[in-house]
Scaffold this motif. Structure first.
Motif, PDB file in Angstrom:
ATOM      1  N   GLU A 119      48.936  24.985  34.990  1.00 38.95           N
ATOM      2  CA  GLU A 119      48.650  24.650  33.586  1.00 38.95           C
ATOM      3  C   GLU A 119      48.276  25.866  32.777  1.00 38.95           C
ATOM      4  O   GLU A 119      48.626  25.991  31.606  1.00 38.95           O
ATOM      5  CB  GLU A 119      47.547  23.603  33.511  1.00 38.95           C
ATOM      6  N   LEU A 120      47.538  26.785  33.406  1.00 39.98           N
ATOM      7  CA  LEU A 120      47.120  27.984  32.680  1.00 39.98           C
ATOM      8  C   LEU A 120      48.291  28.940  32.451  1.00 39.98           C
ATOM      9  O   LEU A 120      48.304  29.687  31.486  1.00 39.98           O
ATOM     10  CB  LEU A 120      45.991  28.701  33.433  1.00 39.98           C
ATOM     11  N   VAL A 121      49.256  28.907  33.333  1.00 36.49           N
ATOM     12  CA  VAL A 121      50.413  29.806  33.190  1.00 36.49           C
ATOM     13  C   VAL A 121      51.437  29.210  32.228  1.00 36.49           C
ATOM     14  O   VAL A 121      51.968  29.907  31.360  1.00 36.49           O
ATOM     15  CB  VAL A 121      51.066  30.087  34.564  1.00 36.49           C
ATOM     16  N   GLY A 122      51.707  27.918  32.363  1.00 31.33           N
ATOM     17  CA  GLY A 122      52.699  27.283  31.491  1.00 31.33           C
ATOM     18  C   GLY A 122      54.111  27.692  31.853  1.00 31.33           C
ATOM     19  O   GLY A 122      54.388  28.075  32.996  1.00 31.33           O
ATOM     20  N   ASN A 123      54.974  27.684  30.834  1.00 34.31           N
ATOM     21  CA  ASN A 123      56.397  27.880  31.095  1.00 34.31           C
ATOM     22  C   ASN A 123      56.834  29.316  30.803  1.00 34.31           C
ATOM     23  O   ASN A 123      57.671  29.559  29.945  1.00 34.31           O
ATOM     24  CB  ASN A 123      57.178  26.879  30.231  1.00 34.31           C
ATOM     25  N   GLU A 124      56.225  30.242  31.502  1.00 36.27           N
ATOM     26  CA  GLU A 124      56.605  31.648  31.277  1.00 36.27           C
ATOM     27  C   GLU A 124      56.498  32.429  32.591  1.00 36.27           C
ATOM     28  O   GLU A 124      55.816  31.995  33.515  1.00 36.27           O
ATOM     29  CB  GLU A 124      55.730  32.280  30.194  1.00 36.27           C
ATOM     30  N   PRO A 125      57.197  33.570  32.657  1.00 36.00           N
ATOM     31  CA  PRO A 125      57.112  34.361  33.892  1.00 36.00           C
ATOM     32  C   PRO A 125      55.696  34.909  34.052  1.00 36.00           C
ATOM     33  O   PRO A 125      55.003  35.153  33.061  1.00 36.00           O
ATOM     34  CB  PRO A 125      58.106  35.499  33.641  1.00 36.00           C
ATOM     35  N   PHE A 126      55.267  35.093  35.279  1.00 33.94           N
ATOM     36  CA  PHE A 126      53.891  35.551  35.516  1.00 33.94           C
ATOM     37  C   PHE A 126      53.838  36.382  36.795  1.00 33.94           C
ATOM     38  O   PHE A 126      54.772  36.365  37.602  1.00 33.94           O
ATOM     39  CB  PHE A 126      52.941  34.346  35.614  1.00 33.94           C
ATOM     40  N   ALA A 127      52.714  37.076  36.965  1.00 36.51           N
ATOM     41  CA  ALA A 127      52.528  37.894  38.159  1.00 36.51           C
ATOM     42  C   ALA A 127      51.525  37.229  39.088  1.00 36.51           C
ATOM     43  O   ALA A 127      50.650  36.480  38.645  1.00 36.51           O
ATOM     44  CB  ALA A 127      52.019  39.277  37.767  1.00 36.51           C
ATOM     45  N   VAL A 128      51.675  37.475  40.378  1.00 35.38           N
ATOM     46  CA  VAL A 128      50.658  37.081  41.362  1.00 35.38           C
ATOM     47  C   VAL A 128      50.251  38.355  42.094  1.00 35.38           C
ATOM     48  O   VAL A 128      51.111  39.116  42.544  1.00 35.38           O
ATOM     49  CB  VAL A 128      51.198  36.046  42.371  1.00 35.38           C
ATOM     50  N   LEU A 129      48.958  38.589  42.168  1.00 30.14           N
ATOM     51  CA  LEU A 129      48.457  39.753  42.908  1.00 30.14           C
ATOM     52  C   LEU A 129      47.488  39.296  43.982  1.00 30.14           C
ATOM     53  O   LEU A 129      46.554  38.535  43.687  1.00 30.14           O
ATOM     54  CB  LEU A 129      47.731  40.741  41.980  1.00 30.14           C
ATOM     55  N   LEU A 130      47.708  39.728  45.199  1.00 31.36           N
ATOM     56  CA  LEU A 130      46.764  39.446  46.274  1.00 31.36           C
ATOM     57  C   LEU A 130      45.826  40.650  46.351  1.00 31.36           C
ATOM     58  O   LEU A 130      46.257  41.768  46.684  1.00 31.36           O
ATOM     59  CB  LEU A 130      47.499  39.219  47.598  1.00 31.36           C
ATOM     60  N   ALA A 131      44.570  40.403  46.000  1.00 26.94           N
ATOM     61  CA  ALA A 131      43.631  41.516  45.818  1.00 26.94           C
ATOM     62  C   ALA A 131      43.433  42.349  47.087  1.00 26.94           C
ATOM     63  O   ALA A 131      43.162  43.548  47.008  1.00 26.94           O
ATOM     64  CB  ALA A 131      42.293  40.972  45.313  1.00 26.94           C
ATOM     65  N   ASP A 132      43.592  41.718  48.248  1.00 19.85           N
ATOM     66  CA  ASP A 132      43.460  42.444  49.528  1.00 19.85           C
ATOM     67  C   ASP A 132      44.374  43.657  49.618  1.00 19.85           C
ATOM     68  O   ASP A 132      44.053  44.638  50.268  1.00 19.85           O
ATOM     69  CB  ASP A 132      43.930  41.544  50.690  1.00 19.85           C
ATOM     70  N   ASP A 133      45.554  43.527  49.036  1.00 18.32           N
ATOM     71  CA  ASP A 133      46.503  44.636  49.050  1.00 18.32           C
ATOM     72  C   ASP A 133      46.176  45.545  47.874  1.00 18.32           C
ATOM     73  O   ASP A 133      46.510  45.237  46.725  1.00 18.32           O
ATOM     74  CB  ASP A 133      47.951  44.122  48.932  1.00 18.32           C
ATOM     75  N   VAL A 134      45.512  46.652  48.157  1.00 14.98           N
ATOM     76  CA  VAL A 134      45.180  47.612  47.101  1.00 14.98           C
ATOM     77  C   VAL A 134      46.253  48.698  47.136  1.00 14.98           C
ATOM     78  O   VAL A 134      46.496  49.291  48.186  1.00 14.98           O
ATOM     79  CB  VAL A 134      43.779  48.213  47.327  1.00 14.98           C
ATOM     80  N   ILE A 135      46.914  48.900  46.006  1.00 16.42           N
ATOM     81  CA  ILE A 135      48.051  49.830  45.993  1.00 16.42           C
ATOM     82  C   ILE A 135      47.748  51.026  45.090  1.00 16.42           C
ATOM     83  O   ILE A 135      47.487  50.875  43.899  1.00 16.42           O
ATOM     84  CB  ILE A 135      49.345  49.107  45.570  1.00 16.42           C
ATOM     85  N   ASP A 136      47.762  52.175  45.735  1.00 15.22           N
ATOM     86  CA  ASP A 136      47.471  53.423  45.057  1.00 15.22           C
ATOM     87  C   ASP A 136      48.821  54.021  44.642  1.00 15.22           C
ATOM     88  O   ASP A 136      49.634  54.354  45.502  1.00 15.22           O
ATOM     89  CB  ASP A 136      46.764  54.331  46.089  1.00 15.22           C
ATOM     90  N   ALA A 137      49.074  54.108  43.341  1.00 17.07           N
ATOM     91  CA  ALA A 137      50.407  54.550  42.906  1.00 17.07           C
ATOM     92  C   ALA A 137      50.318  55.271  41.576  1.00 17.07           C
ATOM     93  O   ALA A 137      49.471  54.942  40.738  1.00 17.07           O
ATOM     94  CB  ALA A 137      51.323  53.328  42.760  1.00 17.07           C
ATOM     95  N   ALA A 138      51.194  56.246  41.384  1.00 17.66           N
ATOM     96  CA  ALA A 138      51.216  56.991  40.120  1.00 17.66           C
ATOM     97  C   ALA A 138      51.586  56.043  38.979  1.00 17.66           C
ATOM     98  O   ALA A 138      50.955  56.045  37.927  1.00 17.66           O
ATOM     99  CB  ALA A 138      52.214  58.134  40.220  1.00 17.66           C
ATOM    100  N   ILE A 139      52.599  55.228  39.205  1.00 20.20           N
ATOM    101  CA  ILE A 139      52.930  54.153  38.255  1.00 20.20           C
ATOM    102  C   ILE A 139      52.451  52.866  38.909  1.00 20.20           C
ATOM    103  O   ILE A 139      52.869  52.552  40.027  1.00 20.20           O
ATOM    104  CB  ILE A 139      54.450  54.067  38.012  1.00 20.20           C
ATOM    105  N   PRO A 140      51.565  52.101  38.261  1.00 24.44           N
ATOM    106  CA  PRO A 140      51.020  50.904  38.901  1.00 24.44           C
ATOM    107  C   PRO A 140      52.137  50.040  39.509  1.00 24.44           C
ATOM    108  O   PRO A 140      53.169  49.830  38.868  1.00 24.44           O
ATOM    109  CB  PRO A 140      50.324  50.160  37.762  1.00 24.44           C
ATOM    110  N   CYS A 141      51.916  49.577  40.725  1.00 35.14           N
ATOM    111  CA  CYS A 141      52.953  48.810  41.422  1.00 35.14           C
ATOM    112  C   CYS A 141      53.461  47.656  40.563  1.00 35.14           C
ATOM    113  O   CYS A 141      54.667  47.443  40.453  1.00 35.14           O
ATOM    114  CB  CYS A 141      52.394  48.298  42.760  1.00 35.14           C
TER     115      CYS A 141
END
Ligand code: G1P
Length: 292
Positions: A119-141
């Motif tokens: 319901e909070l996302v509705g009818n649009e594309p969205f991201a899912v992030l699993l916080a356990d996976d911390v990704i160190d990157a020059a350009i955010p993953c």
């Protein structure tokens, strides 16, 4: 074209791998150096252009809500004492974003957690992030993945090569490289399986905890039967989504730390501390002096 504005963080897991530390504290609040794990993910989502954060919580997770909320007493005290740098840090956290919370009443799996955000996302594309996976990157993953989404208009799953028996701890892609695009980092997915035995794994391309999903995933989740571990698996729902839409895997640039694992957590702590201007040098000298 709809932009990816919303980022969902499933955070209702019990954190049994970190007991006793997680008996009264959510695992997402364990600090890497001095910042809770979940804040790394939230900052990544913001840097990728998302401006709405949805955190799926459960019992015993109020510390997460407090963390992203205004701490009036703390801010007042820091102001009175003239601790402006600390005040800025504390204020920045609550000022960062709009956060919405939804409760997952039962721990029925990652797919179920994502469904709670429907319901909070509705009818649009969205991201899912699993916080356990911390990704160190020059350009955010997640930024890298949203670039792929914008070019393809399809769901995108982060992937990385995992060799040997460790592959059984992941969702695994059956996918083939897309030539001539995204420097060989893009794969077209034909199937995927959650936590296969090593001999059944369709490839060595493991799913890492970053997804950009089209809203059709919610219908797929509703049709998905319980899978590995008796849970509603996001991997199984994306397999159903494949019947209607293309799905891509993207081998991101950056280093992923599995902070859900004790050894991974410790390694990430050391690496992040070594990079810090205020801590790195002392720590490096001290580490070199250890008799190993
Ligand atoms: C989840 C997903 C799995 C993925 C993994 C990445 O598993 O279900 O497909 O490979 O995250 O970290 P979990 O580690 O929560 O069991």
């Amino acid at each position: 074209m709809l932009k990816v504005r919303k980022a969902v963080f499933p955070a209702a897991g019990l954190g049994t791998r970190f007991l006793p530390a997680t008996k009264a504290m959510p695992k997402e609040m364990l600090p890497l150096v001095d910042k809770p794990i979940i804040q790394y993910g939230v900052e990544e989502a913001l840097a990728a252009g998302c401006d709405q954060i949805v955190i799926v919580t459960g019992r015993g997770k109020t510390a997460i809500e407090d963390h992203f909320d205004v701490s009036y007493e703390l801010e007042k005290m820091l102001e009175e004492k003239g601790k402006t740098e600390l005040l800025a840090i504390v204020h920045h956290i609550s000022d960062m974003i709009h956060v919405a919370y939804v409760r997952q009443k039962e721990a029925l799996g990652l797919g179920h957690a994502v469904l709670m955000a429907r319901e909070l996302v509705g009818n649009e594309p969205f991201a899912v992030l699993l916080a356990d996976d911390v990704i160190d990157a020059a350009i955010p993953c997640l930024k890298q993945m949203i670039d792929v989404y914008e070019a393809t208009q399809c769901s995108v799953i982060a992937t990385q090569v995992v060799e040997g028996p460790a592959i059984s701890a992941y969702g695994v892609l059956d996918a083939k490289p897309v030539e001539g695009k995204f420097h060989g980092r893009l794969f077209e997915v034909s199937n995927m399986v959650e936590k296969p035995r090593m001999e059944d794994a369709p490839s060595n391309l493991a799913i890492i905890g970053r997804y950009v999903l089209t809203p059709r995933i919610f219908e797929a989740l509703e049709r998905t039967p319980l899978g590995a571990g008796g849970e509603l698996q996001l991997t199984d729902a994306i397999r159903l989504l494949l019947q209607h839409e293309k799905v891509y895997g993207y081998c991101f640039e950056g280093k992923r730390h599995d902070t859900g694992d004790k050894a991974g957590f410790l390694k990430a702590t050391v690496e992040f501390a070594l990079k810090r201007p205020d801590l790195g040098e002392d720590l490096r000298i001290w580490l070199k002096g250890l008799k190993l």
